[in-house]
Motif scaffolding. Structure first.
Motif, mmCIF file in Angstrom:
data_model
loop_
_atom_site.group_PDB
_atom_site.id
_atom_site.type_symbol
_atom_site.label_atom_id
_atom_site.label_comp_id
_atom_site.label_asym_id
_atom_site.label_seq_id
_atom_site.Cartn_x
_atom_site.Cartn_y
_atom_site.Cartn_z
ATOM 1 N N UNK A 35 35.915 45.552 22.711
ATOM 2 C CA UNK A 35 37.332 45.241 22.455
ATOM 3 C C UNK A 35 37.901 44.226 23.441
ATOM 4 N N UNK A 36 37.310 44.102 24.637
ATOM 5 C CA UNK A 36 37.817 43.130 25.610
ATOM 6 C C UNK A 36 37.279 41.719 25.346
ATOM 7 N N UNK A 37 36.258 41.628 24.516
ATOM 8 C CA UNK A 37 35.605 40.333 24.292
ATOM 9 C C UNK A 37 36.446 39.417 23.414
ATOM 10 N N UNK A 38 36.572 38.156 23.854
ATOM 11 C CA UNK A 38 37.266 37.154 23.028
ATOM 12 C C UNK A 38 36.285 36.027 22.656
ATOM 13 N N UNK A 39 35.013 36.373 22.619
ATOM 14 C CA UNK A 39 33.981 35.343 22.415
ATOM 15 C C UNK A 39 34.157 34.646 21.053
ATOM 16 N N UNK A 40 34.391 35.409 20.013
ATOM 17 C CA UNK A 40 34.561 34.757 18.706
ATOM 18 C C UNK A 40 35.936 34.091 18.572
ATOM 19 N N UNK A 41 36.900 34.602 19.332
ATOM 20 C CA UNK A 41 38.213 33.932 19.375
ATOM 21 C C UNK A 41 38.048 32.541 20.004
ATOM 22 N N UNK A 42 37.205 32.449 21.042
ATOM 23 C CA UNK A 42 36.929 31.137 21.643
ATOM 24 C C UNK A 42 36.388 30.187 20.576
ATOM 25 N N UNK A 43 35.450 30.696 19.791
ATOM 26 C CA UNK A 43 34.830 29.829 18.767
ATOM 27 C C UNK A 43 35.880 29.393 17.747
ATOM 28 N N UNK A 66 27.128 41.633 33.156
ATOM 29 C CA UNK A 66 28.291 42.469 32.853
ATOM 30 C C UNK A 66 27.793 43.625 31.985
ATOM 31 N N UNK A 67 27.431 44.708 32.670
ATOM 32 C CA UNK A 67 26.947 45.912 31.985
ATOM 33 C C UNK A 67 28.147 46.689 31.440
ATOM 34 N N UNK A 68 27.853 47.670 30.604
ATOM 35 C CA UNK A 68 28.942 48.503 30.074
ATOM 36 C C UNK A 68 29.650 49.228 31.222
ATOM 37 N N UNK A 69 28.889 49.663 32.218
ATOM 38 C CA UNK A 69 29.482 50.360 33.359
ATOM 39 C C UNK A 69 30.443 49.458 34.122
ATOM 40 N N UNK A 70 30.038 48.221 34.357
ATOM 41 C CA UNK A 70 30.927 47.286 35.070
ATOM 42 C C UNK A 70 32.152 46.955 34.221
ATOM 43 N N UNK A 71 31.932 46.738 32.945
ATOM 44 C CA UNK A 71 33.072 46.388 32.078
ATOM 45 C C UNK A 71 34.113 47.510 32.096
ATOM 46 N N UNK A 126 43.545 45.397 30.913
ATOM 47 C CA UNK A 126 43.985 44.217 30.166
ATOM 48 C C UNK A 126 42.985 43.056 30.258
ATOM 49 N N UNK A 127 41.913 43.220 31.049
ATOM 50 C CA UNK A 127 41.009 42.085 31.333
ATOM 51 C C UNK A 127 40.286 41.616 30.063
ATOM 52 N N UNK A 128 40.069 40.311 30.010
ATOM 53 C CA UNK A 128 39.387 39.695 28.868
ATOM 54 C C UNK A 128 37.992 39.241 29.278
ATOM 55 N N UNK A 129 37.066 39.276 28.339
ATOM 56 C CA UNK A 129 35.683 38.853 28.584
ATOM 57 C C UNK A 129 35.390 37.624 27.734
ATOM 58 N N UNK A 130 34.954 36.553 28.421
ATOM 59 C CA UNK A 130 34.634 35.302 27.720
ATOM 60 C C UNK A 130 33.172 34.923 27.933
ATOM 61 N N UNK A 131 32.661 34.159 27.005
ATOM 62 C CA UNK A 131 31.316 33.569 27.139
ATOM 63 C C UNK A 131 31.311 32.328 26.245
ATOM 64 N N UNK A 132 30.852 31.177 26.752
ATOM 65 C CA UNK A 132 30.900 29.966 25.918
ATOM 66 C C UNK A 132 29.849 29.964 24.807
ATOM 67 N N UNK A 133 28.822 30.846 24.927
ATOM 68 C CA UNK A 133 27.723 30.855 23.975
ATOM 69 C C UNK A 133 26.774 29.688 24.224
ATOM 70 N N UNK A 134 25.548 29.805 23.738
ATOM 71 C CA UNK A 134 24.976 30.990 23.099
ATOM 72 C C UNK A 134 24.732 32.104 24.117
ATOM 73 N N UNK A 135 24.830 33.355 23.654
ATOM 74 C CA UNK A 135 24.748 34.518 24.532
ATOM 75 C C UNK A 135 23.304 35.007 24.637
ATOM 76 N N UNK A 136 22.860 35.251 25.873
ATOM 77 C CA UNK A 136 21.609 35.990 26.080
ATOM 78 C C UNK A 136 21.988 37.463 26.163
#
Ligand code: CP
Length: 296
Positions: free
Chosen positions: A273-281, A239-244, A250-260
């Motif tokens: 701003x679309x990332x909810x990765x720390x919200x998941x944690x 998920x590059x900046x261009x794709x994002x 309104x789309x959200x971006x998730x990742x369970x971690x750990x992130x490469x």
């Protein structure tokens, strides 16, 4: 004795009640300490930051004493088996065993091997990671109100991902439309048995997605090269900046971690701003409180 071994087989009303209760925990509306005087034992045969720590925090909040067991320094490092380890620790009287292990089915074996402890599967091989899927669903549900009809694209190393399997079951149970995307080496055709579409083209898979979940490339589980180079992987399935920027606003971006960072997701997208990765944690603690309470 109750156990949480997998999402597959759970029903929607149960999951919704658990997520509703997690909201009460997150909003600080629960004051009871149902685990007072009890012991929760974390048995982690594999490394963890988020899962182990949040179960520890959740158990402490509920009044439990927490025992953290790891392979290093234990008799498992001298060859003691999983089941002997489980039976010996269970004999000391904890109420709950939170188990992570590299073998698919390990948590079910641990549940069957003793009669005094509830077992929570904190990730077993390539099988399931139910508490992760519950916190992911909770995060989306809190943002959207409902998952019904929402399109969620899961991208990357599905082959090795217990998170992906649990999420396919959990998100679909709650009404979302799930699709998987990645190269055939990491999203093999057999995964169609999960009942979801498999896509090879990431740009197509992201079209109209309400959420995209990136998966960590689990290089420690790859005995052979499953993609040409990291740069090519990032260009085709990252998920590059261009794709994002092409995602719905309104789309959200998730990742369970750990992130490469820079591999499955660009750093600026992971922190964007679309990332909810720390919200998941953050939500993981509330969801794990609800799980530990339900086991009583
Ligand atoms: N998501 C997850 O399971 O992270 P940890 O490996 O840090 O627990």
């Amino acid at each position: 004795m109750k156990h949480l071994l997998a999402i597959e087989g759970l029903d929607r009303p149960f999951v919704e009640r658990l997520l509703d209760r997690a909201r009460e925990f997150r909003e600080g509306r629960v004051r009871e300490r149902p685990l007072a005087g009890q012991v929760v034992a974390n048995l982690f045969f594999e490394p963890s930051t988020r899962t182990r720590t949040s179960f520890e925090l959740a158990a402490a909040f509920l009044g439990a004493h927490v025992l953290n067991w790891t392979v290093a320094g234990s008799s498992a490092s001298k060859g003691e088996s999983l089941l002997d380890t489980v039976r010996n620790l269970a004999a000391m009287g904890p109420r709950v065993l939170v188990l992570r292990h590299g073998g698919s089915g390990a948590a079910a074996l641990a549940a069957a091997a003793q009669k005094t402890c509830s077992v929570v599967n904190a990730g077993d091989g390539q099988h399931e990671h139910p508490s992760q899927a519950l916190l992911d669903a909770f995060t989306l549900r809190e943002r959207w109100g409902s998952l019904d009809g929402r399109k969620v694209t899961i991208v990357g190393d599905v082959l090795h991902s217990r998170v992906a399997r649990s999420n396919v079951h959990c998100l679909r149970l709650l009404g979302a439309k799930v699709q998987l995307c990645g190269p055939a080496t990491l999203v093999p055709d057999e995964l169609a048995a999960l009942g979801v579409p498999l896509l090879r083209d990431l740009d197509r898979a992201l079209d109209g997605a309400d959420a995209v979940m990136l998966l960590r490339l689990q290089r420690e589980r790859m005995a052979e090269a499953l993609f040409p180079t990291e740069a090519e992987y990032h260009a085709r399935w990252g998920l590059t900046a261009g794709r994002a920027a092409q995602l719905p606003r309104h789309a959200l971006v998730l990742h369970p971690g750990p992130v490469n960072r820079g591999l499955e997701i660009a750093p600026e997208v992971a922190d964007g701003s679309a990332s909810v990765i720390l919200e998941q944690v953050e939500n993981g603690v509330a969801v794990r409180k609800a799980i530990l309470e339900w086991l009583q």
